[in-house]
Enzyme design. Structure first.
Site, short mmCIF file in Angstrom:
data_model
loop_
_atom_site.label_atom_id
_atom_site.label_comp_id
_atom_site.label_asym_id
_atom_site.label_seq_id
_atom_site.Cartn_x
_atom_site.Cartn_y
_atom_site.Cartn_z
CB THR A 28 -0.87 0.00 1.28
OG1 THR A 28 -1.69 -1.16 1.26
CG2 THR A 28 -1.77 1.23 1.36
CB SER A 30 2.58 7.50 -2.98
OG SER A 30 3.74 7.54 -2.18
CG ASP A 84 6.29 4.92 6.40
OD1 ASP A 84 5.90 5.65 5.47
OD2 ASP A 84 5.56 4.08 6.95
N GLY A 96 2.74 4.24 7.47
CA GLY A 96 2.38 5.63 7.20
C GLY A 96 1.03 5.75 6.51
CD GLU A 103 1.47 -1.72 4.56
OE1 GLU A 103 1.23 -0.89 3.69
OE2 GLU A 103 2.14 -1.47 5.56
CE LYS A 121 9.48 7.16 1.82
NZ LYS A 121 8.58 6.20 1.24
C1 5RP Z 1 1.46 2.04 4.21
C2 5RP Z 1 2.93 1.85 4.19
C3 5RP Z 1 3.68 2.40 3.04
O1 5RP Z 1 4.38 1.38 2.42
C4 5RP Z 1 4.64 3.46 3.52
O2 5RP Z 1 3.90 4.42 4.26
C5 5RP Z 1 5.35 4.15 2.36
O3 5RP Z 1 4.43 4.87 1.62
P1 5RP Z 1 4.83 5.73 0.36
O4 5RP Z 1 5.23 4.80 -0.71
O5 5RP Z 1 3.57 6.51 0.04
O6 5RP Z 1 5.96 6.65 0.77
O7 5RP Z 1 3.53 1.25 5.06
O8 5RP Z 1 0.88 1.60 5.41
#
Ligand code: 5RP
Length: 223
Positions: A28, A30, A84, A96, A103, A121
């Site tokens: 999940t 972006s 994150d 996040g 997940e 990251k």
């Molecule tokens: C969602 C997550 C995402 O993988 C993490 O927040 C990274 O998100 P993004 O690709 O939007 O930076 O753990 O629960």
């Protein structure tokens, strides 16, 4: 390159880990959204996916990718998701996007976790990003005190002026001020606190591979 372009780069690169003929686990966020868009180009070559959130399920279905319930599948060859934060051992902070519980479930049923992330990251020690913890609402206050005893500050995640409600009907605490030098021990300990559904440290289900988007292209890191 912009952060968005780096996300698209690693989303595309992750296709090489998708096994034709096999169901793929999908995370999940972006970065994963870029992967889902790329996955749609090979949807005829896979039976479909197991999804880690309502948001990813909706995006995949809109693109014609079949989504299976996790209980319909035994083991997945690969799980592809963002993070994150990721450290030098492939241990991550995730959640996040509030999808950490599903997940972790899909990661646990997958033989290999492939993390896709831009280089912002990458960290030496986990904890600069507040650790998401999904909790049963009635436990939030006590869990907040337990984190305070560890030196952390837990804040209830809000959305539109109300406590955010996850896909599982629970709440999220975001815990700042921690320096997680032993992610395996931290995850194991917090997992045992009554009322904690999932802690967003992924050490027991760490990444085997990270495709890191950098200014000079995609770096493949293995752990
Ligand atoms: C969602 C997550 C995402 O993988 C993490 O927040 C990274 O998100 P993004 O690709 O939007 O930076 O753990 O629960």
């Amino acid at each position: 390159m912009t952060q968005d372009e780096l996300k698209a780069l690693v989303g595309q690169a992750a296709l090489q880990y998708v096994v034709p003929g096999q169901i793929v686990g999908v995370g999940t966020g972006s970065t994963v959204n870029k992967f889902i868009d790329a996955l749609a180009t090979m949807r005829e070559r896979i039976p479909g996916a197991v999804s880690s959130s309502v948001a990813s399920t909706e995006r995949m279905r809109a693109l014609g990718i079949t989504v299976f319930d996790a209980n319909e599948v035994d083991e997945l060859a690969v799980y592809i998701d963002g993070a994150d934060e990721i450290d030098g051992k492939g241990f991550m902070i995730k959640g996040g996007g509030a999808a950490l519980t599903r997940e972790k479930i899909v990661a646990a049923q997958s033989a290999r976790f492939v993390c896709i992330a831009d280089e912002s990251k990458q960290v030496a020690v986990l904890g600069r990003y507040p650790v998401p913890v999904e909790v049963i609402p009635m436990a939030a206050r006590r869990v907040t005190r337990q984190f305070a005893a560890m030196g952390g500050t837990a804040r209830l995640r809000m959305k539109d002026g109300q406590a955010l409600v996850t896909d599982n009907g629970q709440h999220i605490l975001d815990v700042s001020g921690l320096s997680i030098t032993d992610p395996l021990q931290f995850e194991t300990e917090v997992n045992q606190w009554p009322g904690v559904v999932t802690v967003g440290v992924f050490a027991l289900q760490g990444a085997a591979v990270c495709l890191l988007g950098t200014a000079s292209g995609v770096k493949t890191l293995t752990y």
